[in-house]
Scaffold this active site. Structure first.
Site, mmCIF file in Angstrom:
data_model
loop_
_atom_site.group_PDB
_atom_site.id
_atom_site.type_symbol
_atom_site.label_atom_id
_atom_site.label_comp_id
_atom_site.label_asym_id
_atom_site.label_seq_id
_atom_site.Cartn_x
_atom_site.Cartn_y
_atom_site.Cartn_z
ATOM 1 N N TYR A 1 -13.962 30.526 35.817
ATOM 2 C CA TYR A 1 -13.534 29.422 34.909
ATOM 3 C C TYR A 1 -13.091 28.238 35.976
ATOM 4 O O TYR A 1 -12.497 27.503 35.562
ATOM 5 C CB TYR A 1 -12.367 30.023 34.181
ATOM 6 C CG TYR A 1 -12.590 30.974 33.275
ATOM 7 C CD1 TYR A 1 -13.206 32.182 33.573
ATOM 8 C CD2 TYR A 1 -12.376 30.691 31.850
ATOM 9 C CE1 TYR A 1 -13.496 33.368 32.658
ATOM 10 C CE2 TYR A 1 -12.636 31.679 31.029
ATOM 11 C CZ TYR A 1 -13.487 32.964 31.241
ATOM 12 O OH TYR A 1 -13.675 34.034 30.378
ATOM 13 N N LYS B 1 -15.981 44.136 41.518
ATOM 14 C CA LYS B 1 -17.259 44.225 41.575
ATOM 15 C C LYS B 1 -17.813 44.135 42.995
ATOM 16 O O LYS B 1 -18.641 43.419 43.295
ATOM 17 C CB LYS B 1 -18.104 43.549 40.541
ATOM 18 C CG LYS B 1 -19.597 43.950 40.468
ATOM 19 C CD LYS B 1 -19.714 45.435 39.800
ATOM 20 C CE LYS B 1 -21.356 45.763 39.459
ATOM 21 N NZ LYS B 1 -21.432 46.894 38.905
ATOM 22 N N ASP C 1 -17.702 47.834 35.516
ATOM 23 C CA ASP C 1 -18.145 48.590 34.578
ATOM 24 C C ASP C 1 -17.558 49.813 34.371
ATOM 25 O O ASP C 1 -17.453 50.249 33.195
ATOM 26 C CB ASP C 1 -19.802 48.620 34.950
ATOM 27 C CG ASP C 1 -19.954 48.966 36.382
ATOM 28 O OD1 ASP C 1 -19.177 49.111 37.291
ATOM 29 O OD2 ASP C 1 -21.357 48.901 36.850
ATOM 30 N N ASP D 1 -10.797 38.787 30.950
ATOM 31 C CA ASP D 1 -11.081 38.141 29.808
ATOM 32 C C ASP D 1 -11.738 39.249 28.989
ATOM 33 O O ASP D 1 -11.135 39.423 27.758
ATOM 34 C CB ASP D 1 -11.858 36.828 29.811
ATOM 35 C CG ASP D 1 -12.101 36.321 28.478
ATOM 36 O OD1 ASP D 1 -11.539 36.631 27.496
ATOM 37 O OD2 ASP D 1 -12.641 35.245 28.512
ATOM 38 N N ASP E 1 -10.252 42.316 25.834
ATOM 39 C CA ASP E 1 -10.866 42.444 24.619
ATOM 40 C C ASP E 1 -11.248 44.097 24.254
ATOM 41 O O ASP E 1 -11.007 44.403 23.212
ATOM 42 C CB ASP E 1 -11.943 41.554 24.459
ATOM 43 C CG ASP E 1 -11.575 40.202 23.687
ATOM 44 O OD1 ASP E 1 -10.394 39.810 24.114
ATOM 45 O OD2 ASP E 1 -12.523 39.434 23.108
#
Ligand code: NAI
Ligand code: MG
Length: 335
Positions: free
Chosen positions: A128, A174, A207, A231, A235
Protein backbone atom coordinates in the site's frame (compact mmCIF):
# COMPACT_ATOMS: atom_id res chain seq x y z
CA UNK A 1 -14.10 15.87 23.44
CA UNK A 2 -14.29 16.53 19.69
CA UNK A 3 -14.97 14.07 16.89
CA UNK A 4 -14.65 14.65 13.16
CA UNK A 5 -17.36 12.64 11.37
CA UNK A 6 -16.88 11.62 7.73
CA UNK A 7 -19.77 9.44 6.51
CA UNK A 8 -18.39 9.11 2.94
CA UNK A 9 -20.36 7.23 0.27
CA UNK A 10 -23.08 4.58 0.10
CA UNK A 11 -23.97 2.93 3.40
CA UNK A 12 -21.36 5.10 5.14
CA UNK A 13 -24.15 7.71 5.11
CA UNK A 14 -26.46 5.25 6.88
CA UNK A 15 -24.27 3.56 9.48
CA UNK A 16 -22.17 6.50 10.65
CA UNK A 17 -25.15 8.49 12.05
CA UNK A 18 -25.97 5.37 14.12
CA UNK A 19 -22.48 5.26 15.59
CA UNK A 20 -22.69 8.98 16.35
CA UNK A 21 -26.05 8.49 18.11
CA UNK A 22 -24.54 5.75 20.29
CA UNK A 23 -21.48 7.86 21.12
CA UNK A 24 -23.65 10.86 22.01
CA UNK A 25 -25.72 8.61 24.24
CA UNK A 26 -22.71 7.70 26.39
CA UNK A 27 -20.89 11.05 25.95
CA UNK A 28 -23.53 13.78 26.03
CA UNK A 29 -20.89 16.52 25.76
CA UNK A 30 -19.27 15.15 22.61
CA UNK A 31 -18.78 17.85 19.99
CA UNK A 32 -19.32 16.74 16.37
CA UNK A 33 -17.54 18.31 13.39
CA UNK A 34 -18.90 17.10 10.03
CA UNK A 35 -16.51 16.70 7.08
CA UNK A 36 -16.54 15.22 3.58
CA UNK A 37 -14.48 12.71 1.63
CA UNK A 38 -14.97 10.11 -1.07
CA UNK A 39 -16.25 9.58 -4.57
CA UNK A 40 -19.27 11.90 -4.47
CA UNK A 41 -17.05 14.56 -2.93
CA UNK A 42 -14.48 14.01 -5.72
CA UNK A 43 -17.12 14.37 -8.41
CA UNK A 44 -18.45 17.59 -6.90
CA UNK A 45 -15.25 19.26 -5.75
CA UNK A 46 -12.47 17.59 -7.72
CA UNK A 47 -10.91 16.29 -4.52
CA UNK A 48 -11.61 13.00 -2.73
CA UNK A 49 -10.06 14.43 0.41
CA UNK A 50 -10.47 18.21 0.73
CA UNK A 51 -7.87 20.04 2.78
CA UNK A 52 -10.67 21.28 5.09
CA UNK A 53 -11.35 17.65 6.05
CA UNK A 54 -7.69 17.02 6.88
CA UNK A 55 -7.67 20.17 9.02
CA UNK A 56 -10.87 19.15 10.82
CA UNK A 57 -9.36 15.77 11.72
CA UNK A 58 -6.19 17.48 12.87
CA UNK A 59 -8.16 19.84 15.12
CA UNK A 60 -10.33 17.09 16.62
CA UNK A 61 -7.58 14.48 16.99
CA UNK A 62 -10.18 11.77 16.38
CA UNK A 63 -12.41 10.83 13.49
CA UNK A 64 -15.11 8.37 12.54
CA UNK A 65 -14.93 7.39 8.87
CA UNK A 66 -17.72 5.51 7.05
CA UNK A 67 -16.66 4.10 3.71
CA UNK A 68 -15.97 5.44 0.27
CA UNK A 69 -16.58 4.08 -3.21
CA UNK A 70 -13.37 3.75 -5.21
CA UNK A 71 -13.38 3.12 -8.96
CA UNK A 72 -11.78 -0.17 -10.02
CA UNK A 73 -9.89 1.53 -12.86
CA UNK A 74 -7.48 4.42 -12.59
CA UNK A 75 -9.19 7.83 -12.51
CA UNK A 76 -6.87 10.81 -12.92
CA UNK A 77 -6.62 12.77 -9.66
CA UNK A 78 -8.42 10.19 -7.54
CA UNK A 79 -6.72 8.38 -4.68
CA UNK A 80 -8.50 6.47 -1.91
CA UNK A 81 -8.91 9.01 0.91
CA UNK A 82 -8.57 6.49 3.71
CA UNK A 83 -5.19 5.30 2.38
CA UNK A 84 -4.13 8.97 2.11
CA UNK A 85 -5.30 9.66 5.66
CA UNK A 86 -3.37 6.71 7.04
CA UNK A 87 -0.23 8.14 5.46
CA UNK A 88 -0.87 11.84 6.23
CA UNK A 89 -1.51 11.22 9.92
CA UNK A 90 0.94 8.34 10.13
CA UNK A 91 -1.78 6.00 11.41
CA UNK A 92 0.62 3.12 11.55
CA UNK A 93 -1.46 0.56 13.40
CA UNK A 94 -4.76 -0.89 12.27
CA UNK A 95 -6.53 -2.80 15.03
CA UNK A 96 -9.10 -5.31 13.81
CA UNK A 97 -10.60 -7.42 16.56
CA UNK A 98 -12.95 -10.38 16.06
CA UNK A 99 -15.08 -11.66 18.87
CA UNK A 100 -17.39 -14.63 18.40
CA UNK A 101 -21.06 -13.87 17.86
CA UNK A 102 -22.30 -17.21 19.19
CA UNK A 103 -25.73 -17.48 17.62
CA UNK A 104 -24.45 -16.32 14.22
CA UNK A 105 -21.45 -18.65 14.14
CA UNK A 106 -23.69 -21.56 15.14
CA UNK A 107 -26.23 -20.76 12.47
CA UNK A 108 -23.72 -20.29 9.67
CA UNK A 109 -20.85 -22.55 10.45
CA UNK A 110 -22.86 -25.15 12.36
CA UNK A 111 -20.41 -24.79 15.22
CA UNK A 112 -18.84 -22.14 17.35
CA UNK A 113 -15.66 -21.92 19.32
CA UNK A 114 -14.44 -19.29 21.67
CA UNK A 115 -12.96 -16.66 19.35
CA UNK A 116 -11.50 -13.46 20.74
CA UNK A 117 -8.62 -12.32 18.60
CA UNK A 118 -6.98 -9.02 17.76
CA UNK A 119 -5.42 -8.63 14.34
CA UNK A 120 -2.77 -5.88 14.29
CA UNK A 121 -2.10 -4.78 10.74
CA UNK A 122 0.84 -2.59 9.72
CA UNK A 123 -0.98 0.25 8.06
CA UNK A 124 1.46 2.44 6.12
CA UNK A 125 3.75 0.22 4.05
CA UNK A 126 3.87 -3.08 2.20
CA UNK A 127 1.94 -3.13 -1.04
CA UNK A 128 0.00 0.00 0.00
CA UNK A 129 3.03 2.28 -0.33
CA UNK A 130 1.59 3.73 -3.53
CA UNK A 131 4.66 2.79 -5.57
CA UNK A 132 2.95 1.26 -8.57
CA UNK A 133 4.09 1.88 -12.12
CA UNK A 134 3.94 0.46 -15.59
CA UNK A 135 6.95 0.08 -17.87
CA UNK A 136 5.87 -1.06 -21.30
CA UNK A 137 3.93 -4.24 -20.72
CA UNK A 138 5.37 -4.75 -17.26
CA UNK A 139 3.35 -3.52 -14.27
CA UNK A 140 5.29 -3.22 -11.02
CA UNK A 141 4.21 -2.68 -7.43
CA UNK A 142 6.94 -2.15 -4.85
CA UNK A 143 6.43 -3.81 -1.49
CA UNK A 144 8.23 -1.66 1.05
CA UNK A 145 9.07 -3.01 4.51
CA UNK A 146 11.25 -1.03 6.92
CA UNK A 147 12.76 -2.07 10.22
CA UNK A 148 11.40 1.06 11.93
CA UNK A 149 7.79 0.47 10.85
CA UNK A 150 8.01 -3.24 11.68
CA UNK A 151 9.35 -2.51 15.16
CA UNK A 152 6.72 0.13 15.76
CA UNK A 153 3.85 -2.20 14.87
CA UNK A 154 5.45 -4.94 16.96
CA UNK A 155 5.34 -2.68 20.03
CA UNK A 156 1.62 -2.19 19.49
CA UNK A 157 1.03 -5.94 19.19
CA UNK A 158 3.11 -6.87 22.25
CA UNK A 159 1.66 -4.08 24.42
CA UNK A 160 -1.83 -5.30 23.59
CA UNK A 161 -0.91 -8.95 24.13
CA UNK A 162 0.64 -8.17 27.52
CA UNK A 163 -2.77 -6.97 28.77
CA UNK A 164 -4.66 -10.00 27.45
CA UNK A 165 -5.30 -13.35 29.09
CA UNK A 166 -3.37 -15.62 26.73
CA UNK A 167 -0.49 -13.18 26.10
CA UNK A 168 0.42 -14.68 22.73
CA UNK A 169 1.49 -12.97 19.51
CA UNK A 170 1.45 -14.84 16.20
CA UNK A 171 3.65 -13.26 13.52
CA UNK A 172 2.10 -13.91 10.11
CA UNK A 173 4.37 -13.61 7.07
CA UNK A 174 5.55 -15.29 3.89
CA UNK A 175 9.28 -15.29 4.56
CA UNK A 176 9.79 -18.54 2.65
CA UNK A 177 8.93 -16.76 -0.63
CA UNK A 178 9.79 -13.19 0.42
CA UNK A 179 12.89 -13.82 2.56
CA UNK A 180 14.18 -10.25 2.30
CA UNK A 181 11.05 -8.18 2.97
CA UNK A 182 9.17 -10.59 5.21
CA UNK A 183 12.43 -11.79 6.70
CA UNK A 184 13.06 -8.24 7.88
CA UNK A 185 9.50 -7.96 9.18
CA UNK A 186 9.67 -11.24 11.09
CA UNK A 187 13.13 -10.55 12.56
CA UNK A 188 12.20 -7.00 13.61
CA UNK A 189 9.06 -8.22 15.37
CA UNK A 190 11.04 -10.95 17.14
CA UNK A 191 13.65 -8.43 18.31
CA UNK A 192 10.94 -6.28 19.87
CA UNK A 193 9.33 -9.39 21.34
CA UNK A 194 12.45 -9.99 23.41
CA UNK A 195 11.52 -6.84 25.38
CA UNK A 196 8.23 -8.47 26.39
CA UNK A 197 9.33 -11.70 28.09
CA UNK A 198 5.83 -12.36 29.44
CA UNK A 199 4.43 -12.64 25.88
CA UNK A 200 4.71 -15.90 23.93
CA UNK A 201 5.65 -15.68 20.23
CA UNK A 202 4.46 -17.97 17.44
CA UNK A 203 4.85 -17.58 13.74
CA UNK A 204 2.82 -18.85 10.81
CA UNK A 205 2.92 -18.55 7.02
CA UNK A 206 0.09 -16.45 5.68
CA UNK A 207 -1.59 -19.19 3.65
CA UNK A 208 -1.65 -21.52 6.64
CA UNK A 209 -2.94 -18.65 8.76
CA UNK A 210 -5.83 -18.15 6.31
CA UNK A 211 -6.75 -21.82 6.58
CA UNK A 212 -6.44 -21.77 10.38
CA UNK A 213 -8.55 -18.60 10.67
CA UNK A 214 -11.22 -20.31 8.62
CA UNK A 215 -11.12 -23.59 10.55
CA UNK A 216 -9.62 -23.12 14.03
CA UNK A 217 -9.74 -19.40 14.86
CA UNK A 218 -9.87 -20.08 18.60
CA UNK A 219 -6.13 -20.71 18.68
CA UNK A 220 -5.26 -17.05 17.94
CA UNK A 221 -4.82 -14.29 20.47
CA UNK A 222 -2.95 -11.36 18.86
CA UNK A 223 -1.87 -11.59 15.21
CA UNK A 224 0.66 -9.12 13.83
CA UNK A 225 1.19 -8.90 10.09
CA UNK A 226 1.97 -6.70 7.10
CA UNK A 227 -0.51 -4.42 5.36
CA UNK A 228 -2.08 -6.53 2.61
CA UNK A 229 -2.04 -9.79 4.56
CA UNK A 230 -3.78 -7.98 7.43
CA UNK A 231 -6.40 -6.56 5.10
CA UNK A 232 -7.29 -9.98 3.71
CA UNK A 233 -6.98 -12.05 6.89
CA UNK A 234 -9.16 -9.66 8.88
CA UNK A 235 -11.98 -10.22 6.37
CA UNK A 236 -11.56 -13.99 6.81
CA UNK A 237 -11.60 -13.65 10.60
CA UNK A 238 -14.63 -11.36 10.49
CA UNK A 239 -16.88 -14.29 9.52
CA UNK A 240 -16.75 -15.60 13.11
CA UNK A 241 -17.92 -12.25 14.41
CA UNK A 242 -20.91 -12.15 12.06
CA UNK A 243 -19.29 -11.00 8.83
CA UNK A 244 -18.28 -7.70 7.31
CA UNK A 245 -21.28 -5.81 8.67
CA UNK A 246 -20.07 -6.54 12.21
CA UNK A 247 -16.33 -5.96 11.78
CA UNK A 248 -14.79 -2.86 13.40
CA UNK A 249 -11.38 -1.28 13.02
CA UNK A 250 -9.29 1.52 14.42
CA UNK A 251 -6.44 3.32 12.61
CA UNK A 252 -4.11 4.42 15.34
CA UNK A 253 -1.21 6.89 15.25
CA UNK A 254 0.78 8.73 17.87
CA UNK A 255 -1.60 11.73 17.90
CA UNK A 256 -4.65 10.96 15.81
CA UNK A 257 -6.98 7.97 15.60
CA UNK A 258 -9.58 7.22 12.92
CA UNK A 259 -12.25 4.61 13.63
CA UNK A 260 -13.69 2.92 10.57
CA UNK A 261 -15.87 -0.13 9.95
CA UNK A 262 -14.02 -2.72 7.84
CA UNK A 263 -16.71 -2.85 5.14
CA UNK A 264 -16.96 -0.64 2.05
CA UNK A 265 -19.78 1.49 0.67
CA UNK A 266 -21.90 -1.58 -0.26
CA UNK A 267 -23.58 -0.13 -3.38
CA UNK A 268 -25.75 -3.26 -3.65
CA UNK A 269 -27.72 -2.33 -0.52
CA UNK A 270 -27.09 1.43 -0.23
CA UNK A 271 -30.22 3.54 0.23
CA UNK A 272 -32.39 0.60 1.32
CA UNK A 273 -32.13 1.25 5.05
CA UNK A 274 -30.95 -2.28 5.81
CA UNK A 275 -27.19 -1.83 6.32
CA UNK A 276 -25.86 -3.32 9.54
CA UNK A 277 -24.68 -0.43 11.74
CA UNK A 278 -22.83 -2.68 14.24
CA UNK A 279 -19.41 -2.50 12.51
CA UNK A 280 -19.53 1.29 12.72
CA UNK A 281 -20.81 1.26 16.32
CA UNK A 282 -18.16 -1.24 17.45
CA UNK A 283 -15.53 0.94 15.72
CA UNK A 284 -16.68 3.86 17.85
CA UNK A 285 -16.17 1.60 20.88
CA UNK A 286 -12.57 0.94 19.76
CA UNK A 287 -12.01 4.70 19.64
CA UNK A 288 -13.24 4.94 23.22
CA UNK A 289 -11.09 2.03 24.39
CA UNK A 290 -7.77 2.73 22.70
CA UNK A 291 -7.74 6.47 21.94
CA UNK A 292 -9.90 8.16 24.54
CA UNK A 293 -8.97 5.56 27.18
CA UNK A 294 -12.54 4.95 28.29
CA UNK A 295 -12.75 1.13 28.44
CA UNK A 296 -15.79 1.47 30.72
CA UNK A 297 -17.81 3.17 27.97
CA UNK A 298 -16.43 0.82 25.31
CA UNK A 299 -17.56 -2.19 27.39
CA UNK A 300 -21.05 -0.72 27.75
CA UNK A 301 -21.42 -0.24 24.00
CA UNK A 302 -20.08 -3.70 23.13
CA UNK A 303 -22.37 -5.36 25.68
CA UNK A 304 -25.38 -3.51 24.25
CA UNK A 305 -24.53 -4.53 20.67
CA UNK A 306 -24.11 -8.23 21.48
CA UNK A 307 -27.18 -8.27 23.74
CA UNK A 308 -29.29 -6.82 20.91
CA UNK A 309 -27.99 -9.41 18.46
CA UNK A 310 -28.41 -12.36 20.81
CA UNK A 311 -31.99 -11.20 21.47
CA UNK A 312 -32.68 -11.76 17.78
CA UNK A 313 -32.67 -8.20 16.45
CA UNK A 314 -30.58 -8.74 13.31
CA UNK A 315 -30.20 -7.02 9.95
CA UNK A 316 -30.56 -9.10 6.73
CA UNK A 317 -26.79 -9.69 6.40
CA UNK A 318 -27.02 -11.57 9.73
CA UNK A 319 -30.06 -13.54 8.60
CA UNK A 320 -32.71 -11.33 10.22
CA UNK A 321 -35.11 -8.71 8.92
CA UNK A 322 -34.35 -5.70 11.12
CA UNK A 323 -33.73 -2.34 9.49
CA UNK A 324 -30.71 -0.18 10.28
CA UNK A 325 -33.02 2.01 12.38
CA UNK A 326 -34.47 -0.95 14.34
CA UNK A 327 -30.98 -2.30 15.04
CA UNK A 328 -29.91 1.11 16.37
CA UNK A 329 -33.05 1.42 18.53
CA UNK A 330 -32.44 -2.03 20.02
CA UNK A 331 -28.87 -1.07 20.91
CA UNK A 332 -29.82 2.33 22.38
CA UNK A 333 -32.52 0.62 24.46
CA UNK A 334 -29.93 -1.75 25.95
CA UNK A 335 -27.58 1.13 26.76
P1 NAI B 1 -18.33 -3.93 0.58
O1 NAI B 1 -17.75 -4.13 1.93
O2 NAI B 1 -18.88 -2.59 0.29
O3 NAI B 1 -19.49 -5.00 0.37
C1 NAI B 1 -19.25 -6.41 0.32
C2 NAI B 1 -20.57 -7.17 0.62
O4 NAI B 1 -20.87 -7.09 2.01
C3 NAI B 1 -21.77 -6.60 -0.11
O5 NAI B 1 -22.63 -7.63 -0.49
C4 NAI B 1 -22.42 -5.72 0.94
O6 NAI B 1 -23.82 -5.55 0.76
C5 NAI B 1 -22.10 -6.45 2.23
N1 NAI B 1 -21.95 -5.51 3.35
C6 NAI B 1 -20.88 -4.73 3.61
N2 NAI B 1 -21.09 -3.98 4.69
C7 NAI B 1 -22.34 -4.27 5.12
C8 NAI B 1 -23.16 -3.80 6.19
N3 NAI B 1 -22.72 -2.87 7.07
N4 NAI B 1 -24.39 -4.32 6.33
C9 NAI B 1 -24.84 -5.26 5.49
N5 NAI B 1 -24.13 -5.75 4.46
C10 NAI B 1 -22.89 -5.24 4.27
O7 NAI B 1 -17.20 -4.31 -0.47
P2 NAI B 1 -17.24 -4.23 -2.08
O8 NAI B 1 -18.60 -4.51 -2.59
O9 NAI B 1 -16.12 -5.07 -2.49
O10 NAI B 1 -16.87 -2.72 -2.41
C11 NAI B 1 -17.84 -1.69 -2.65
C12 NAI B 1 -17.14 -0.34 -2.69
O11 NAI B 1 -16.60 -0.05 -1.41
C13 NAI B 1 -15.96 -0.27 -3.68
O12 NAI B 1 -16.03 0.98 -4.33
C14 NAI B 1 -14.74 -0.37 -2.82
O13 NAI B 1 -13.63 0.31 -3.34
C15 NAI B 1 -15.22 0.32 -1.56
N6 NAI B 1 -14.51 -0.09 -0.32
C16 NAI B 1 -14.19 0.91 0.55
C17 NAI B 1 -13.59 0.64 1.73
C18 NAI B 1 -13.29 1.79 2.65
O14 NAI B 1 -13.75 2.89 2.42
N7 NAI B 1 -12.56 1.58 3.71
C19 NAI B 1 -13.23 -0.74 2.13
C20 NAI B 1 -13.68 -1.74 1.17
C21 NAI B 1 -14.28 -1.41 -0.01
MG1 MG C 1 -10.42 -4.49 3.37
Amino acid sequence: MKLCVIPGDGIGQEVIPCAVAVLQHVMPDLEIVEARAGWACFQETGSALPEATVEAIHTCGAALFGAVSSPLHKVEGYRSPIVQLRQRFDLYANLRPTRIAWSLALRWMGRAQSVDLMLVRENTQGLYSGRERIVGDEAIAERVITRAASERIAHVAFSLARERERKTVTIVHKANILPITDGLFRDSVRTVGAQYPEVKINEMLVDTAAMMLASRPGQFDVIVTTNLFGDILSDVASVWGGGLGMAPSLNLGAQVAIAEPVHGSAPDIAGKGIANPCGAILSAALLLRYHWHRPDLADRIERAVYAAIESGVQTPDLGGSATTRAMLEAILQRL
